[in-house]
Design an enzyme around this catalytic site. Structure first.
Site, short mmCIF file in Angstrom:
data_model
loop_
_atom_site.label_atom_id
_atom_site.label_comp_id
_atom_site.label_asym_id
_atom_site.label_seq_id
_atom_site.Cartn_x
_atom_site.Cartn_y
_atom_site.Cartn_z
N HIS A 22 102.66 66.63 124.97
CA HIS A 22 103.19 66.52 123.61
C HIS A 22 103.96 65.20 123.45
O HIS A 22 105.00 65.01 124.07
CB HIS A 22 104.12 67.71 123.37
CG HIS A 22 104.72 67.77 122.01
ND1 HIS A 22 106.04 67.49 121.76
CD2 HIS A 22 104.16 68.09 120.81
CE1 HIS A 22 106.29 67.64 120.47
NE2 HIS A 22 105.17 68.00 119.87
N GLU B 64 98.66 63.94 123.31
CA GLU B 64 98.79 64.00 121.85
C GLU B 64 99.21 62.67 121.23
O GLU B 64 100.02 61.94 121.79
CB GLU B 64 99.85 65.05 121.47
CG GLU B 64 99.83 65.34 119.98
CD GLU B 64 101.13 65.87 119.42
OE1 GLU B 64 102.20 65.57 119.96
OE2 GLU B 64 101.06 66.58 118.39
N ASP C 158 100.61 61.58 117.35
CA ASP C 158 100.90 61.79 115.92
C ASP C 158 100.62 60.45 115.25
O ASP C 158 101.06 59.40 115.74
CB ASP C 158 102.37 62.18 115.72
CG ASP C 158 102.69 63.56 116.28
OD1 ASP C 158 101.94 64.51 115.98
OD2 ASP C 158 103.69 63.68 117.01
N HIS D 6 105.81 60.03 115.42
CA HIS D 6 105.88 61.43 114.98
C HIS D 6 106.23 61.55 113.50
O HIS D 6 105.69 62.39 112.79
CB HIS D 6 106.92 62.22 115.79
CG HIS D 6 107.07 63.61 115.30
ND1 HIS D 6 108.04 63.99 114.40
CD2 HIS D 6 106.32 64.72 115.53
CE1 HIS D 6 107.89 65.28 114.12
NE2 HIS D 6 106.86 65.74 114.79
N GLU E 26 97.13 64.06 115.70
CA GLU E 26 97.54 64.81 114.50
C GLU E 26 97.65 63.84 113.33
O GLU E 26 98.35 62.82 113.43
CB GLU E 26 98.90 65.49 114.72
CG GLU E 26 99.35 66.21 113.44
CD GLU E 26 100.76 66.82 113.51
OE1 GLU E 26 101.31 66.94 114.63
OE2 GLU E 26 101.28 67.14 112.44
O1 G3P Z 1 101.11 69.08 116.79
C1 G3P Z 1 101.64 70.12 117.53
C2 G3P Z 1 103.09 69.92 117.50
O2 G3P Z 1 103.30 68.59 117.89
C3 G3P Z 1 103.59 70.14 116.13
O3 G3P Z 1 104.86 69.77 116.03
O4 G3P Z 1 106.35 68.34 114.81
O5 G3P Z 1 105.95 67.91 117.21
O6 G3P Z 1 104.23 67.35 115.53
P1 G3P Z 1 105.34 68.27 115.89
CA CA Z 2 102.21 66.80 116.61
#
Ligand code: G3P
Ligand code: CA
Length: 361
Positions: free
Chosen positions: A34, A61, A63, A76, A169
Site C-alpha cells: 500500500h 499500489e 494512487d 495519494h 487507483e
Molecule cells: O486503494 C485501497 C486503499 O488504498 C484505499 O485507501 O485512501 O489509502 O487510497 P487510500
Molecule cells: Ca489507494
C-alpha cells in the site's frame, strides 16, 4: 455513528445471501504493498516502491492524480500539501480553501518539490501523521510520474526475474473531470503503452467512483481494445470520498449505501472483478478476542465471483483492532476466518512473512 449503523446493515443484508463461495485458493492469497513500503519510507516515493519490491509482494499500489500539463503523478491526495514543501516553494498558489491542488501545477513545478513523511498542521506546526515512521524532511525524495514507477517495477521484474504487478487507483475522477481532465482515459493509455491490456495482465485497476468504473468498463476499455481487471473500492457515504455534481454545479456526496444492501454485490460484479473494502466492512469492530463477527461482505462478494482485498493493514502503535492480539493475528483473522483474497498493507514484509510462515508463498 453512521459507520456503526451501516456495519450492522451490512451484516443483516449480506448474511442472507446463498452459500457457494468463490475465493482465491490459499496459495493465491495476495499482498498489496500500500503506497509502497510506506511503513518504512515516505509513501509513493520511488525508494518506498523499490523497498516494497524487495519484500516480494504480489502487487505494488499507485494512487494516481493529474497535473496542470496533463501528466500523471503518483500521489495519494489530489493535494500536494500533506507530503511536500509546496507551501514553502509556491506560497501564493493555494486555492481559497488553503489547499495546494496538484492539478494547478505543471510537472516541472512538482518536480521542484521535496516529498516527506506525511504531516498535518496543528497550531501552525507540522505534526507527523505516523510518529514512529521515517523522520520528516530527512533526505530528499521526489514525486514520481506514473510512467517512472511502472518503468522501475518492470525493470526490476527483468533484473530480478520476479513478476510483481501494479495496482493503480484513479484518484477522484469526478474531480478531475469537473476540472476538464479525463484522468481515466489517460491512465488507461499509459497501461496500454506498458502492455497491461487484458485480464491476464498483472494489474488491478481500482477506483472509489462507481460511475467512472462503469464508464471504464462499458465505454473506455472497449474503445481502446482493453479489458483489465477492475476493483470497486468501498466507502461510506459520509466520508465524502466521491462527489457528484448536480445541475447547478454543486458537489453532493455519492451514496454508497446500495452497495451494502441486498443485491449490492451482484450489481458491482457486473463491472468489477473485485472489491476493496475498509477493514470494518469485513470484520465488525464489535468483534472481541475469540468472538469474531463477520459482516457477510466477503461471502456476498465471493458468491458473485469477485475477489476481496481490504485496506489498510498497519502495524503502528494503536492500529491493531482490539479483537486481534497483534499484526499477525489480525492477518490470520482476515486471511483465514474472514477468507479475504488479499490485503493492502503499509508493511508488505510482514504480510509476505505471514503467508510464507503458513507455506503459502
Ligand atoms: O486503494 C485501497 C486503499 O488504498 C484505499 O485507501 O485512501 O489509502 O487510497 P487510500
Ligand atoms: Ca489507494
Amino acid at each position: 455513528m453512521k459507520k456503526i449503523c451501516l456495519a450492522a446493515a451490512i451484516a443483516s443484508t449480506l448474511l442472507a445471501a446463498p452459500a457457494f463461495a468463490q475465493s482465491a485458493p490459499d496459495s493465491d492469497k495476495i499482498v498489496v504493498a500500500h503506497r509502497g513500503a510506506s511503513g518504512y519510507l515516505p509513501e509513493h516515493t520511488l525508494p518506498a516502491k523499490a523497498m516494497a519490491y524487495a519484500m516480494k509482494p504480489d502487487y505494488i499500489e499507485q494512487d494516481v492524480v493529474m497535473t496542470k500539463d496533463d501528466r500523471l503523478v503518483v500521489l495519494h491526495d489530489h493535494y500536494l500539501d500533506r507530503v511536500t514543501n509546496v507551501a514553502q516553494v509556491f506560497p501564493d498558489r493555494a486555492r481559497e480553501d488553503g489547499r495546494y491542488y496538484a492539478i494547478d501545477f505543471t510537472l516541472p513545478e512538482i518536480k521542484q518539490l521535496s516529498v516527506t513523511e506525511g504531516f498535518n498542521i496543528k497550531d501552525g506546526k507540522q505534526v507527523q501523521g505516523f510518529p514512529e515512521r521515517y523522520p520528516m524532511w530527512q533526505s530528499d525524495f521526489k514525486v514520481p510520474t506514473f510512467e517512472e514507477e511502472i518503468e522501475m517495477i518492470q525493470g526490476l521484474n527483468k533484473s530480478l526475474g520476479y513478476d510483481i504487478g501494479i495496482y493503480p487507483e484513479i484518484k477522484a475522477p469526478w474531480f478531475h473531470r469537473h476540472e476538464g481532465k479525463d484522468i481515466s482515459k489517460a491512465v488507461l493509455k499509459v497501461l496500454k503503452d506498458y502492455g497491461y491490456i487484458s485480464k491476464d495482465s498483472n494489474v488491478f485497476l481500482q477506483t472509489f467512483d462507481f460511475n467512472e468504473l462503469k464508464r471504464i468498463h462499458d465505454e473506455l476499455m472497449p474503445a481502446m481494445g482493453m479489458d483489465v481487471k477492475l476493483v470497486q473500492l468501498l466507502a461510506y457515504t459520509d466520508w465524502n470520498e466521491t462527489m457528484v455534481y448536480d445541475g447547478k454545479g454543486l458537489a453532493q456526496p455519492y451514496s454508497y449505501d446500495w452497495m451494502f444492501a441486498k443485491g449490492g454485490m451482484e450489481k458491482v460484479a457486473k463491472y468489477a472483478d473485485g472489491v476493496g473494502p475498509w477493514k470494518p466492512m469485513v470484520v465488525s469492530d464489535k468483534s472481541t478476542k475469540g468472538n469474531i463477527k463477520l459482516t457477510g461482505l466477503v461471502k456476498a462478494a465471493h458468491e458473485q465471483g469477485m475477489q476481496v482485498h481490504p485496506y489498510t493493514f498497519r502495524a503502528d502503535t494503536g492500529r491493531i483492532p482490539a479483537y486481534a492480539n497483534d499484526f499477525n493475528d489480525m492477518l490470520d483473522i482476515f486471511y483465514n476466518t474472514a477468507n479475504v483474497d488479499g490485503v493492502f498493507t503499509d508493511f508488505p514484509d510482514k504480510a509476505v512473512g505471514y503467508l510464507s510462515s503458513k507455506g503459502r508463498k
